[in-house]
Design a protein around this motif. Structure first.
Motif, short mmCIF file in Angstrom:
data_model
loop_
_atom_site.label_atom_id
_atom_site.label_comp_id
_atom_site.label_asym_id
_atom_site.label_seq_id
_atom_site.Cartn_x
_atom_site.Cartn_y
_atom_site.Cartn_z
N SER A 184 -8.03 15.01 -15.57
CA SER A 184 -9.15 14.13 -15.90
C SER A 184 -9.32 13.00 -14.88
N ARG A 185 -8.53 13.00 -13.80
CA ARG A 185 -8.70 11.98 -12.77
C ARG A 185 -9.89 12.36 -11.90
N LYS A 186 -10.79 11.37 -11.72
CA LYS A 186 -12.02 11.70 -11.01
C LYS A 186 -11.83 11.69 -9.50
N ASP A 187 -10.90 10.83 -9.00
CA ASP A 187 -10.79 10.69 -7.55
C ASP A 187 -9.85 11.73 -6.94
N GLY A 188 -9.31 12.63 -7.75
CA GLY A 188 -8.48 13.71 -7.23
C GLY A 188 -7.12 13.26 -6.73
N THR A 189 -6.71 12.02 -7.04
CA THR A 189 -5.41 11.54 -6.54
C THR A 189 -4.29 11.92 -7.50
N THR A 206 0.84 -1.20 0.00
CA THR A 206 0.00 0.00 0.00
C THR A 206 0.88 1.26 0.00
N PHE A 207 2.05 1.17 0.66
CA PHE A 207 2.94 2.34 0.69
C PHE A 207 3.51 2.61 -0.70
N PHE A 208 4.09 1.57 -1.30
CA PHE A 208 4.76 1.78 -2.60
C PHE A 208 3.78 2.07 -3.74
N THR A 232 -6.50 1.27 -5.07
CA THR A 232 -5.73 2.24 -5.85
C THR A 232 -5.07 1.56 -7.05
N ALA A 233 -5.11 2.23 -8.18
CA ALA A 233 -4.41 1.69 -9.36
C ALA A 233 -2.91 1.81 -9.15
N PRO A 234 -2.12 0.91 -9.77
CA PRO A 234 -0.66 1.06 -9.65
C PRO A 234 -0.24 2.45 -10.15
N PRO A 235 0.69 3.10 -9.45
CA PRO A 235 1.03 4.49 -9.78
C PRO A 235 1.58 4.65 -11.20
N ALA A 274 -1.12 4.09 -1.84
CA ALA A 274 -2.53 3.93 -1.44
C ALA A 274 -2.84 4.63 -0.12
N TYR A 275 -1.81 5.23 0.48
CA TYR A 275 -2.04 5.95 1.76
C TYR A 275 -2.53 7.38 1.50
N LYS A 276 -2.51 7.81 0.23
CA LYS A 276 -2.85 9.20 -0.09
C LYS A 276 -4.36 9.40 -0.13
#
Ligand code: HEM
Length: 267
Positions: free
Chosen positions: A262-267, A141-143, A249-252, A146-148
């Motif tokens: 255009s990202r809907k989740d604001g990440t 989750t860190f790498f 979370t999708a892989p970064p 997914a903590y964001k």
């Protein structure tokens, strides 16, 4: 457009499988009957509880592109927790948390009870496996970032789960009450006492008094099999609720392809 193909002659049509070979006129076989019974039982329960809505909400969801085996580490941690719970209940049926009988009860369980050694081994090695899995899951989750936002709260709940997992291992270590577990725990409790502010209080709380005494074992046992697993079950429930609500979370490296606006989740 209408289908103008003439229908195939009966003999050339693909043979329907199973008991409905004569267009459903034959009686359903035993398997079909059982399946039908299962479906109607589920319908019966659902009509009264409307649970299927919840099950659909949890289980039918889109998962991001690029999801891979590393995403199974959370479920593996969950499985380890459940396995610890089941084997722990079996051990509790034989364990005696008294300073004079604890060691003997564990010896009896290991040497005399049918599959006792196996269940004890599963619990003992399972605890190590669980700690490793939880750390790996945390690393994933860190790498993957997914903590964001919006998953910070789930990260914090995860940290609490990690601390609870480590405390489970710590409190369980004393329970066989042999020389090794006694002295290792004495040292562990003393290390706790060196912590700032709360250290000495935590020390007294764990020992159930100023010295290691007969009540210490009972306290560790109560923490190990009631307080900590109860807290963990509640925390895991909250953790999974947030996973179901927010999705994973999708892989970064895949997300980087998408333009930020255009990202809907604001990440
Ligand atoms: C008993 C311990 C734990 C259990 C049973 C557990 C279970 C799960 C499960 C089943 C998932 C969804 C599948 C997955 O992404 O792997 C998940 C996701 C997540 N977990 Fe845990 N977890 C535990 C500990 C932790 C720890 C220690 C952390 C971090 C400190 C953490 C942070 C997260 C986060 C941030 C997500 C969302 C992942 C994403 O959005 O991709 N969890 N957890």
């Amino acid at each position: 457009m209408a289908n103008l193909k003439p229908p195939l002659p009966r003999a050339l049509r693909p043979k329907p499988k199973g008991p409905s070979e004569d267009n459903g006129k034959a009686k359903p076989g035993r398997k079909e009957k059982l399946a039908q019974k299962g479906i109607s039982t589920i319908d019966w329960i659902d009509e009264r509880t409307a649970l299927s809505g919840g099950a659909r909400w949890v289980m039918f969801r889109k998962i991001p592109r690029g999801t891979n085996w590393f995403y199974t580490l959370g479920s593996a941690s969950l499985f380890a927790f459940l396995s610890q719970a089941v084997t722990g209940v079996i051990l509790a049926m034989y364990y005696d948390p008294s300073a004079t009988r604890a060691y003997e009860s564990v010896r009896y369980l290991t040497n005399e009870v049918f599959l006792g050694e196996f269940v004890r081994g599963m619990h003992k090695w399972g605890s190590t496996v669980m700690v490793i899995l939880v750390f790996l899951h945390m690393g994933r989750t860190f790498f993957y970032g997914a903590y964001k936002y919006p998953r910070e709260l789930n990260w914090v709940i995860g940290v609490v789960l990690l601390i609870l997992t480590l405390f489970m291992s710590f409190t369980g270590y004393l329970l066989p009450f042999d020389q090794r577990s006694f002295w290792a725990t004495t040292v562990g409790v003393a290390i706790n006492g060196t912590g700032p502010l709360v250290g000495p209080y935590l020390n007294d709380f764990l020992r159930a008094g100023p010295e290691f005494g007969v009540t210490t074992l009972a306290r560790f046992y109560a923490l190990h099999m009631l307080v900590l697993p109860g807290a963990m079950a509640a925390m895991i429930g909250a953790h999974l609720y947030l996973v179901a609500r927010l999705g994973t979370t999708a892989p970064p490296w895949l997300k980087a392809d998408i333009p930020a606006d255009s990202r809907k989740d604001g990440t």
